[in-house]
Design an enzyme around this catalytic site. Structure first.
Site, mmCIF file in Angstrom:
data_model
loop_
_atom_site.group_PDB
_atom_site.id
_atom_site.type_symbol
_atom_site.label_atom_id
_atom_site.label_comp_id
_atom_site.label_asym_id
_atom_site.label_seq_id
_atom_site.Cartn_x
_atom_site.Cartn_y
_atom_site.Cartn_z
ATOM 1 C CE LYS A 64 -4.411 1.349 1.927
ATOM 2 N NZ LYS A 64 -5.583 0.936 2.676
ATOM 3 N NE ARG B 255 -22.845 -4.049 2.197
ATOM 4 C CZ ARG B 255 -21.629 -4.182 1.688
ATOM 5 N NH1 ARG B 255 -20.674 -4.679 2.420
ATOM 6 N NH2 ARG B 255 -21.388 -3.821 0.447
ATOM 7 C CD GLU C 32 -19.968 -2.877 7.283
ATOM 8 O OE1 GLU C 32 -20.118 -3.955 6.643
ATOM 9 O OE2 GLU C 32 -19.068 -2.067 7.015
HETATM 10 C C1 LIG Z 1 -19.318 -1.823 3.630
HETATM 11 C C2 LIG Z 1 -18.116 -0.951 3.822
HETATM 12 N N1 LIG Z 1 -17.557 -0.850 5.048
HETATM 13 C C3 LIG Z 1 -16.477 -0.067 5.218
HETATM 14 C C4 LIG Z 1 -15.938 0.626 4.181
HETATM 15 C C5 LIG Z 1 -14.782 1.575 4.402
HETATM 16 N N2 LIG Z 1 -13.563 1.125 3.712
HETATM 17 C C6 LIG Z 1 -13.157 1.643 2.545
HETATM 18 S S1 LIG Z 1 -11.754 0.980 1.983
HETATM 19 C C7 LIG Z 1 -11.630 -0.015 3.329
HETATM 20 C C8 LIG Z 1 -10.461 -0.942 3.462
HETATM 21 C C9 LIG Z 1 -10.399 -1.878 2.342
HETATM 22 O O1 LIG Z 1 -9.251 -2.651 2.486
HETATM 23 P P1 LIG Z 1 -8.723 -3.454 1.248
HETATM 24 O O2 LIG Z 1 -9.853 -4.096 0.552
HETATM 25 O O3 LIG Z 1 -7.638 -4.348 1.718
HETATM 26 O O4 LIG Z 1 -8.151 -2.356 0.286
HETATM 27 P P2 LIG Z 1 -6.821 -1.470 0.453
HETATM 28 O O5 LIG Z 1 -7.284 -0.124 0.909
HETATM 29 O O6 LIG Z 1 -5.915 -2.131 1.438
HETATM 30 O O7 LIG Z 1 -6.236 -1.436 -0.897
HETATM 31 C C10 LIG Z 1 -12.687 0.186 4.206
HETATM 32 C C11 LIG Z 1 -12.876 -0.496 5.484
HETATM 33 C C12 LIG Z 1 -16.568 0.504 2.928
HETATM 34 N N3 LIG Z 1 -16.123 1.175 1.852
HETATM 35 N N4 LIG Z 1 -17.628 -0.295 2.771
#
Ligand SMILES: Cc1ncc(C[n+]2csc(CCOP(=O)(O)OP(=O)(O)O)c2C)c(N)n1
Length: 658
Positions: free
Chosen positions: A292, A406, A378
């Site tokens: 990242k 959700r 969630e």
């Molecule tokens: C249902 C939901 N819950 C929480 C989020 C907030 N959120 C956005 S990106 C993220 C992390 C995602 O992690 P990953 O899939 O590993 O992607 P990375 O940012 O590490 O590339 C979160 C928790 C969201 N977008 N949707």
């Protein structure tokens, strides 16, 4: 960081000449493969240039630069379908798919969305913002292609954080049992927003540590063919491992052909593997390892901080100083939580992967045994709280309004139906600005209001937020406090302020003719508008239970009631008032202001409110119209005793008096 001089902090395409020649993926495909590392360099540099000016999601996009190039290079997008999970990592995809020159408008009014959006580009084949939908959508598209006799590749790209959600596994489980062509690419950077949690994360870590071992698997051997270094390793180990029991990966157990892990920053390895995978059929699962924030030192060092950023100095990675304001509602919640945990050992804090965003960072450090990050889950977060409440703990679920969508059934079936003592701190209630419609908390009052047992509060200011959190916590059943993104009007906080009497609002301005019944964030603009009308304003405080006696009094003493809320008008707090009035046989005209029956695009919060008529001038205009509708013979301003009212001046006064 790409090794280019970075003296110009502007968005300078001339510093990225190769990128300047790519106006669509077909331009990219026309390039010889040996130029792809240089394209990656340009793309990364341009991305940092842009986001340092606009703000937005950065670290995730930096990590998928090579993967994005590889995907558009190898696959025939948009004919082949490419679905990004969450979509916060899709800026490089936007840049390569004809939107490069619009990047300076990112997340601004009428500009590019921060997420893939079907109406924005034919390359955005699925709209996203919430996580863990990509595999379901991809499977749906693949089955549709099969049904329609069309032959195309469908690819879902999902992060290791997003893979922690139940929905992703529901889709894998279904896909694995189907006769279908589908490619799932796991972008494993060992991060969610914060470090990811759970057994799946541990499984992925084991796969990484067993890298050589897993390259021996059949699928890997096919997909990695033509990569002499790895084939050599496979060859050497093959004999050695023969006869040993090979544990399969979780993904193989689910019916996928697991390939990888591969280095996601080696663009040649990515391209070669994708070419090979493209030739295979069935369900393929490619495990790509990335970092990242890759290629930009400040983001590599602080991936959590650089997940989502405000504008910063690209040379130093330092953020521009914002004018110091009071605490945000999120911070008020975080400090209330710590203070209450100090006093009550039964308190536990739960977050579905939003530690930082929900204000739990300090709590997680001070009370690690009482802090539960459940991953992007969630539904599980809410039912987990229900279970804890059954056993005498006092759970506080910190959750964004749009993500609580959700967990609706869990809220009803597991918490409210059983009258369990769970406190919901619902952040981002109302419009959220640059994140746009996917993240807007437009519906929580509408969807929570019908639930028996639940009490619902919306604070008008900072101190009231703290009081409401206390009220919710002390209430021995399900209770919700919904507060907006950002800060409030700047009221001083009394940490010892008592709990509020349940179901009581208060009149904050006494006037004549019109009463504004304002909820939460709308109290301040309602007061501004009321100054120009000599109207009454009530801070209703409770969406449920409503303050019936107060509404009765207001209806008795005024010609028109106007409800104002930063929630969908449909089914919202205003509807609750109308329902109550109808049970009383009241015929006082009642007008409802709130979010209209459409999705509100990204823009600054103030612009969004203005577009919905929820700023002071908008409220004023609506009230005047409403009054004219019901009392055509009387001008409200005359009625209010304002004889020579200058509308423009009045509006400015209205705003200024907030
Ligand atoms: C249902 C939901 N819950 C929480 C989020 C907030 N959120 C956005 S990106 C993220 C992390 C995602 O992690 P990953 O899939 O590993 O992607 P990375 O940012 O590490 O590339 C979160 C928790 C969201 N977008 N949707």
């Amino acid at each position: 960081m790409p090794d280019r001089p970075s003296s110009d902090p502007g968005i300078t395409l001339h510093r990225h000449p190769l990128l300047a020649s790519i106006n669509s993926p077909s331009d990219l495909r026309a390039l010889p493969e040996h130029l792809l590392p240089a394209v990656a360099n340009d793309l990364r540099g341009f991305l940092v240039d842009t986001v340092s000016q606009t703000g937005g999601h950065l670290a995730a996009g930096l990590g998928v630069v090579e993967l994005t190039i590889g995907l558009h290079y190898v696959f025939d997008t948009p004919e082949d379908r490419l679905i990004w999970d969450v979509g916060h990592q899709a800026y490089p995809h936007k840049i390569l798919t004809g939107r490069r020159d619009r990047m300076p408008s990112l997340r601004q009014k009428d500009g590019l969305s921060g997420f893939p959006k079907r109406c924005e580009s034919e390359y955005d084949c699925f709209g996203v913002g919430h996580s863990s939908t990509s595999i379901s959508a991809a499977l749906g598209m693949s089955l549709a292609a099969r049904q329609r006799g069309e032959r195309r590749n469908v690819i879902a790209v999902i992060g290791d954080g997003a893979l922690s959600a139940g929905m992703a596994f529901e889709a894998l489980n279904h896909a694995g049992s189907m006769d279908v062509d589908l490619i799932v690419i796991l972008n494993d950077n060992e991060m969610s927003i914060s470090p990811p949690v759970g057994a799946i994360t541990n499984h992925l870590a084991r796969l990484l540590s067993g890298k050589i071992y897993t390259t021996m698997r059949e699928g890997s051997k096919t997909a990695l063919r033509g990569m002499p270094q790895l084939r050599h390793l496979v060859g050497r180990w093959e004999e050695h491992m023969k006869g040993m029991l090979m544990p399969s990966t979780l993904f193989e157990e689910l019916g996928f052909n697991y390939i990888g892990p591969i280095d996601g920053h080696d663009v040649h390895a990515v391209v070669k593997t994708l070419h090979n995978i493209k030739e295979m059929r069935g369900q393929r699962f490619l495990h790509v390892v990335t970092q990242k924030g890759h290629g930009y030192e400040p983001a590599e060092g602080q991936p959590v901080t650089f997940h989502g950023v405000t504008p910063f100095d690209r040379r130093t990675g330092e953020f521009r100083k914002a004018a110091s304001k009071g605490p945000t509602y999120t911070q008020i919640f975080g400090s209330w939580l710590c203070d209450t945990a100090e006093r009550d050992p039964r308190l536990v804090g739960i977050t579905p992967a939003m530690c930082e965003g929900s204000g739990l960072t300090v709590f997680s450090k001070r009370f690690p045994d009482r802090y539960f990050d459940v991953g992007i889950a969630e539904q599980h977060a809410v039912t987990l709280a229900a279970g804890m409440a059954c056993e005498g703990l006092k759970p506080v679920v910190a959750i964004y309004s749009s993500f609580l969508q959700r967990a609706y059934d869990q809220l009803i079936h597991d918490v409210c139906l059983q009258d369990l003592d769970v406190t919901f701190a619902v952040d981002r209630g109302g419009l959220v600005g640059a994140d746009g419609a996917t993240h807007a908390g437009s519906f929580d009052l509408s969807y929570s209001r019908p639930l028996p047992k639940l009490i619902i509060m919306a604070p008008a200011d900072e101190n009231e937020c703290r009081q409401m959190l206390r009220t919710a916590y002390e209430y021995p059943g399900p209770a919700m406090v919904r507060y907006p993104r950002g800060g409030g009007p700047g009221v001083a906080i009394d940490p010892e302020a008592p709990a509020l009497p349940i179901g009581q609002g208060e009149v904050v301005r006494r006037g004549r003719h019109v009463a504004l019944l304002a909820f939460g964030s709308m109290v301040t603009p309602a007061l501004s508008a009321a100054e120009n009308l000599d109207a009454t304003v009530a801070n209703m405080r409770f969406v449920k239970p409503l303050d019936g006696p107060l509404i009765r009094e207001l209806a008795r003493d005024h010609d028109v009631l106007v409800t104002v809320e930063e929630n969908s008008v449909a089914g919202g707090a205003g509807s609750a008032v109308a329902e109550w009035l109808s049970t009383q046989g009241s015929n006082v005209p009642c007008v409802h202001l709130g979010l209209p029956d459409r999705y509100i695009d990204h823009a600054e919060h103030g612009q969004q409110l203005a577009a919905c008529g929820l700023d002071a001038p908008g409220i004023l205009a609506s009230v005047r119209d409403a009054y004219a509708l019901h009392y055509p013979a009387r001008d409200l301003y005359d009625a209010a005793g304002i004889k020579s009212f200058d509308l423009g001046q009045g509006l400015q006064q209205g705003i200024g008096s907030a």
